[in-house]
Each structure stands twice: as C-alpha cells, then as structure tokens.
Design a protein around this motif. Structure first.
Motif, PDB file in Angstrom:
ATOM      1  N   UNK A  48       0.826  -1.208   0.000  1.00 50.70           N
ATOM      2  CA  UNK A  48       0.000   0.000   0.000  1.00 50.70           C
ATOM      3  C   UNK A  48       0.858   1.254   0.000  1.00 50.70           C
ATOM      4  N   UNK A  80      -0.534  -0.247  11.240  1.00 50.02           N
ATOM      5  CA  UNK A  80      -0.992   0.387  10.007  1.00 50.02           C
ATOM      6  C   UNK A  80      -0.975   1.896  10.202  1.00 50.02           C
ATOM      7  N   UNK A  83      -1.850   8.157   9.099  1.00 52.64           N
ATOM      8  CA  UNK A  83      -2.154   9.368   9.840  1.00 52.64           C
ATOM      9  C   UNK A  83      -1.038   9.579  10.865  1.00 52.64           C
ATOM     10  N   UNK A 107       0.599   3.295   2.228  1.00 54.14           N
ATOM     11  CA  UNK A 107       0.991   3.290   3.642  1.00 54.14           C
ATOM     12  C   UNK A 107       0.900   1.842   4.124  1.00 54.14           C
ATOM     13  N   UNK A 108       1.746   1.452   5.078  1.00 54.55           N
ATOM     14  CA  UNK A 108       1.907   0.020   5.371  1.00 54.55           C
ATOM     15  C   UNK A 108       0.694  -0.610   6.073  1.00 54.55           C
ATOM     16  N   UNK A 109       0.511  -1.886   5.793  1.00 50.56           N
ATOM     17  CA  UNK A 109      -0.577  -2.658   6.396  1.00 50.56           C
ATOM     18  C   UNK A 109      -0.002  -3.960   6.940  1.00 50.56           C
TER      19      UNK A 109
END
Lengths: 317, 272
Positions: free
Chosen positions: B104, B118, B121, B106-108
C-alpha cells in the motif's frame, strides 16, 4: 447523575457487573489488562486496580494515547480492555480506533462507559449518542449494546475469548434484568423479548425493558407487538430482521442518535432487503441539560411514549 | 575486517541498495514520498542490519524487537528495508502501490510481515510503541521497541501524550528516533510551528536524549545499539531530506515529488 431519582428495586448499574466480571476474567487469564484515562473511579475499577496494579494501565487524560496503547499492548500479547466514558473514547480517539485498532486488526476491547445520555445534566459534550454511528462503518469492530447486567457480563466474557476488536457499551443507568427464561448470549443473535404479529419493536441497551413494557400496554389494547433485543448492532441479526419485516411495521428504540445507530442499521437492511415502514425512536441531535429521566421522557423513551409511537405508526402502515 | 566494520559495511551497502530500489519504485509508479525515504533510510538500515533481533521466518515471535514506522508515508524506505531483511522476496517490490498490491501507499501489517502497525495518519506510532513497551515492562521482557517519527509529525499532540506516559513509566526499552530533516510537506518545521529546542522538550518529559548525524552509520550504530538504561531514549537524528541525490537534498518539494526520466537517470548516477 447526582440528582437522578432513586431506582426501583432490582434495577442495577451495569458498571458493577463490568468491574466484577473483569476481575474474574483477569483471574482466569493473565493476558487481560485494563487501560484507562484517569477513569478508574468512573469505571468502578478501584478494586481491580488494587488487586492487579501492574495490569491497570492509567495513561492519564489522554484518549488518543489510551487507544494507541491498547493496540500496542495487543501487539505485545495482552488482551486489553480500554475503558473510558463512551463520549471521549469514541469521539476523541476515533482515528486511533480506526487506524490502530480496526484497520490494524488488533485484539482490543473498547468499553464505552456511561454511554447515551447517562451524564444527563452534564450536557451534550458528555452525552454519547453518536458512538454507534461513528463505529458502525468499521466492519471489523463487533458492536454490542447490552440490555442489562446479565447481558453485560455475557458480552464481556465473550469479548475476552473472541480474537478481534469489540465495542461494548456499559450503562450506568440502572436497569432491570430482562425476564427471559433460558437466556443464551450469542453475538450477532437477537433475543425475542415479546412475541407479537402486528408490529415489531427492535430495541437495545437501556430501552429494551421499556419496549417490553410498551408491548404489554399495547397487548391490553389488543395490539400484538413483538419485541426484539438487538444487543449486537454489528453484525446484525438478519434472520430476526426478516421476521420483523414480515410483521409489516418496525420501530427501533435506542439510547442513541436515530441517525446511524441501531435505527440506521435496521433502516438500511430493510430498505435493501425487505422494504417496510421503519420508525426510529431515540435522540435526534444534541439534547439540553436535564436528568436522565427528563431526557428519556422528552425523547419518548418510556413505556407510554413508545406505545404512543406504535399506535400512531400502526395507522401509517 | 572486524565484526563491527563488517556490520557497518553491510549497513552502508544495504542503505545504498534501499535508496536505489526505493527511487526506482517511485519512478516506476510516479508516486511516493522519496524525500522522507532518503532522510530515514540510514536509520532503518542501521536498525535492521545492525541493531534489532528478529526472525523473518517467524515475524510475530513474542520476544522480537519491534520497529514501528510512524511516518507511514516513507514506504520506499520501509518496504525496501524489510525486503532486504528477508521478510519477503524482491519481486514483491515491483507491485508497489499497484492495484490490489500488498504494498500500500501506507503500510498494512495484515498484508506484510514485519509491519507492526498500520500507520499513515501522523502521531500514531509512538502511542502504539508505548503500548508495546508497557506490555514488555509488565512481562519483564528483554525485547526493545523502536519507533521512527518525522519531525514535523511531532506537531501532533498524541506524541506528547505518549512522551509523558513513557517518561513517567520509565519505559527503558522504548527508543524513539526523530527524523530531524527540518522540512515538512509545505516548508520548514521552524517556519510552520517551531519544534526547537527539541532535545530539551524530550528531556523535560523524562527521556534520555541523544543527537546524532542521522546519515552516519557508525554514530547511529553506537547510539541505537547501546544497552537500555533507566529511561526511554530519544535519538534526534539530524538528517537531510532527499539525502544522496544532489537536486533533492533539502527541498521540501521532494516530500512527495516524483522524478522524470532525466532526473531518475541522474539520481542513479549519483547513488553509487
């Protein structure tokens, strides 16, 4: 609620069973910890904190941290129960609930104390009528609104064994235990409180016993009204919704905003699957100051108030 | 060579590989945050290849050291580092931000081993890392928790909630590294909402504070590898946004700027 009227005999503050159940669970499972925002007293956790001081994580008045710490504790192998006034837990820390708990998939139990309008006189900042609507789009979070002390204990016991995020409301408003024989709590399954065929009241939390009393009043008038305790708002009991829709009229009753909570969930499901008239009883926007009893009366949350809405709605079927 | 000089050489080589790979991913996808990738890569390389104990074959082992990437947008740094550390094959990097990719923007953690939270923000990593460190403290565990925050990110109040509690609880096995590149998305941190005097702020919250050159692998290795003391540790890593590519260094526009073909070619010539 210093000015609340005395409760009728047998009515119980669900925070007591919350506290004693958590102690029992902590005895049984060393992974269980509690995280609070200076809310040990209001969460009735004094005894727990004395007994399990190292498992009582008080982060101070810091709700964003409180929820983030919950996720971190889960990462470290704990089963955290994050307990705070529902208004601050869900409002102040909503993004943490979304990203750190729901989206990250951490096994965190979110315990919303004194939800709804339990803090009557303190006003809308302290009312938590929005919590269900805020959390419901996060499908990873199971949402339970217990009707009484018995169901509060069952929901907590289930949550401790379930591997995933849960939000449970714990009411401070004294309520009677529902008089239903052979009760079994199953998440995602509703309870039949009164059988009836001409309309269905779907209620949860502190309003279920009022809905049952309303149905009893209506029965005396010859109107047969079913009452369902829909404690689990997500995942919702679709079988019970289908049966309710077949009665031709649904009224939802909750100590929450009529927008997006139980009423919203029922309206969404029926509109898509079995269109039927749905009327929602609850709070439509911020409420003024006043005792819980006053605010309930204003919203029509009483046996007579609910019965009156049912009578009117039957005419609009 | 000594063990230490071997380690430093490995960190240096892997950091270079990470820069080249991350910039290639950003160029191919025409998306990403290369400025922050480059300011933080040396810290990540030092942690992954010189400091942390973990087992890529058992990524959720209870006593692993944890790394929480609070500046979740710097996925070029994180994904290349975890890949080099052995958590997944290099081919996966080719899917960066593609449709349905496990990588992604941003990491998951549910898609990728090695990811602990995750993030995305800002201001979430340190509170989560604080919770991990509290769990370790309750258990008397020896594992350490490292969290990297951006510097602009420290404008988020949740960090200071965590700083207060971590200092109060003497979370000695918690280390925050601040990627102090002095630039946030729009302009300098000090022009936006002043952070300095930053070391004194952390000290006041009960932390041991160290300042290092965030691109000097030996200095990073010394401070990050030191045994835990009595307090949580804050390492202010003085870094350069876009470090390693001349036209990117100290330019706020490279926060999420992406290269054209000519820029990409020049960067590859410089990153050797």
């Amino acid at each position: 609620m210093a000015h609340a009227a005395p409760s009728p005999a047998g009515y119980k503050d669900c925070r007591n069973i919350w506290a004693s159940t958590l102690e029992k669970l902590a005895e049984e499972d060393p992974r269980i910890v509690v995280v609070v925002n200076d809310s040990i007293g209001s969460s009735k956790l004094n005894a727990f904190a004395s007994r399990f001081p190292e498992r009582t994580v008080n982060v101070g008045i810091a709700e964003q941290l409180m929820v983030g710490v919950g996720a971190g504790l889960a990462n470290g192998g704990k089963i955290p129960f994050v307990s705070a006034a529902a208004c601050f837990l869900t409002g102040r820390a909503l993004e943490q609930i979304k990203a750190d708990v729901a989206y990250s998939g951490y096994n965190v139990k979110l315990v919303g104390q004194s939800p709804g309008i339990a803090y009557g006189e303190l006003g809308a900042t302290h009312h938590s009528i929005e919590d269900l609507a805020w959390l419901r789009p996060m499908q990873q979070i199971a949402i339970v609104v217990p009707a009484d002390s018995w169901e509060t204990e069952q929901a907590l016991r289930w949550a401790a064994t379930y591997d995933g995020p849960v939000f449970i409301r714990v009411s401070r408003m004294p309520v009677p235990d529902l008089d239903i024989p052979n009760r079994v709590f199953e998440p995602g399954k509703s309870e039949l409180v009164r059988e009836g065929s001409e309309a269905t009241i779907i209620a949860n939390g502190t309003t279920v016993h009022l809905a049952a009393a309303a149905a009893d009043l209506l029965a005396q008038e010859g109107l047969s009204v079913r009452v369902v305790n829909m404690a689990t708002v997500h995942p919702i009991d679709e079988t019970a919704l289908e049966a309710a829709a077949r009665t031709g009229l649904i009224l939802t009753v909750e100590e929450a905003s009529i927008r997006g909570g139980l009423g919203g969930a029922v309206a969404e499901w029926t509109a898509e699957n079995h269109p039927v008239r749905v009327e929602r009883i609850g709070f439509d926007g911020f409420r003024s100051t006043g005792s819980v009893d006053y605010l309930f009366e204003q919203a029509g949350l009483s046996a007579e108030g609910i019965a009156a809405r049912v009578r009117g709605a039957v005419g609009r079927k | 060579m000594t063990d230490r000089s071997n380690t430093v050489a490995t960190i240096r080589d892997n950091a270079l590989w990470m820069r080249r790979k991350a910039f290639t991913m950003v160029y191919n996808k025409q998306l990403g945050h290369p400025g922050g990738d480059f300011s933080s890569i040396d810290v990540l390389a030092t942690l992954f290849f010189g400091v942390m104990r973990f087992d890529p074959a058992n990524p959720r082992k209870a006593d692993r050291d944890r790394f929480v990437m609070s500046k979740g947008h710097a996925t070029g740094a994180l994904y290349t580092g975890l890949c080099k550390a052995g958590f997944y094959p290099e081919e996966l990097l080719e899917t960066y931000m593609g449709p349905g990719s496990r990588l992604n923007g941003h990491p998951n953690r549910q898609y990728l081993p090695g990811v602990e939270a995750n993030t995305g923000p800002l201001g979430h990593g340190l509170p989560i890392a604080t919770g991990i460190a509290i769990a370790g403290q309750i258990d008397g565990a020896s594992y350490r928790t490292f969290v990297l925050t951006g510097d602009g990110e420290l404008q988020e109040g949740s960090n200071w909630e965590a700083a207060m509690t971590a200092g109060h609880r003497h979370l000695s096995h918690l280390t925050v590294i601040v990627d102090r590149n002095r630039l946030q998305q729009g302009q300098g941190t000090e022009e936006t909402s002043r952070l300095d005097p930053l070391p004194e702020k952390w000290q006041a919250f009960g932390w041991d504070v160290f300042e290092v050159d965030g691109h000097n692998h030996e200095s990073l290795l010394d401070v990050l590898g030191a045994a835990p003391g009595d307090k949580p540790r804050c390492v202010i890593a003085n870094t350069v946004k876009g470090k390693g590519v001349s036209f990117m260094e100290n330019q706020a526009k490279w926060h999420h700027g992406v290269p054209d073909a000519e820029q990409f070619a020049q960067a590859m010539e410089e990153l050797v």
